[in-house]
Design a protein around this motif. Structure first.
Motif, PDB file in Angstrom:
ATOM      1  N   THR A  53     148.811 -22.029   1.696  1.00 41.51           N
ATOM      2  CA  THR A  53     147.678 -22.780   1.186  1.00 41.51           C
ATOM      3  C   THR A  53     147.274 -23.510   2.256  1.00 41.51           C
ATOM      4  O   THR A  53     147.956 -23.936   3.311  1.00 41.51           O
ATOM      5  CB  THR A  53     148.037 -23.819  -0.062  1.00 41.51           C
ATOM      6  N   VAL A  65     148.247 -20.747  -6.019  1.00 38.35           N
ATOM      7  CA  VAL A  65     148.156 -22.106  -6.411  1.00 38.35           C
ATOM      8  C   VAL A  65     148.656 -22.203  -8.095  1.00 38.35           C
ATOM      9  O   VAL A  65     148.463 -21.261  -8.673  1.00 38.35           O
ATOM     10  CB  VAL A  65     146.884 -22.666  -5.977  1.00 38.35           C
ATOM     11  N   SER A  75     146.366 -17.374  -1.112  1.00 43.71           N
ATOM     12  CA  SER A  75     147.265 -18.135  -1.388  1.00 43.71           C
ATOM     13  C   SER A  75     147.669 -18.347  -2.751  1.00 43.71           C
ATOM     14  O   SER A  75     146.982 -17.676  -3.496  1.00 43.71           O
ATOM     15  CB  SER A  75     147.155 -19.566  -0.564  1.00 43.71           C
TER      16      SER A  75
END
Length: 163
Positions: free
Chosen positions: A141, A21, A19
């Motif tokens: 996420t 971030v 993911s």
């Protein structure tokens, strides 16, 4: 249906989920966050499942596999306590590491200044080689994957994540 199952197994074996971030640079707190990849686990392989899988690939019984793995753990602990490096072939090696306070002169150092010890793992060629052929799949996420937020519990994306 069977094809999809095998395709998922192949994809799972050859693709690493990640993911994206936002992270701030701790030494440059004034600068805006930048976005980085964060590896996302797609599950676990526990001891029981590993024993079953090894049993299925060899002529060993599950009891033999469990005994062998328990023996490896026992001998690795003994060797590490004795200050030895444990070499596990292509899997890698284990070695003890220490963290301690620093002193100006070597003669002032005492064992009480050692804060903690840890087991260091260095992956061997058998593990590091997989990074050379790794494919990557972008997923949401973990916080966005919850069913309440409308994310997919499977971790995949219904739409193109890049827009």
């Amino acid at each position: 249906m069977v094809y999809t199952h095998f395709k998922n197994l192949i994809d799972m074996a050859t693709s690493m989920n990640y993911s994206v971030v936002a992270r701030k640079n701790p030494s440059k707190k004034d600068e805006p966050s930048k976005y980085y990849a964060l590896a996302q686990a797609s599950g676990e392989l526990d001891f029981d499942e590993m024993c079953e899988a090894i049993t299925g690939r060899t002529t060993c019984t599950e009891t033999d596999v469990r005994a062998a793995l328990a023996g490896i753990i026992y001998e690795a602990k003994r060797a590490l306590k004795a200050g030895r490096i444990v070499r596990l072939g292509d899997l890698g090696s284990l070695q003890m590491g220490l963290s301690s306070k620093g002193v100006e002169k070597a003669e002032d150092f005492t064992a009480s200044m050692i804060k903690k010890s840890r087991v260091n793992f260095r992956p061997g060629k058998g593990l590091t080689d997989i990074a050379k052929t790794m494919a990557y799949t972008r997923v949401l996420t973990r916080s966005l994957q919850s069913p309440e937020s409308g994310g997919s519990a499977e971790g995949g994306l219904d739409e193109n994540p890049l827009g």
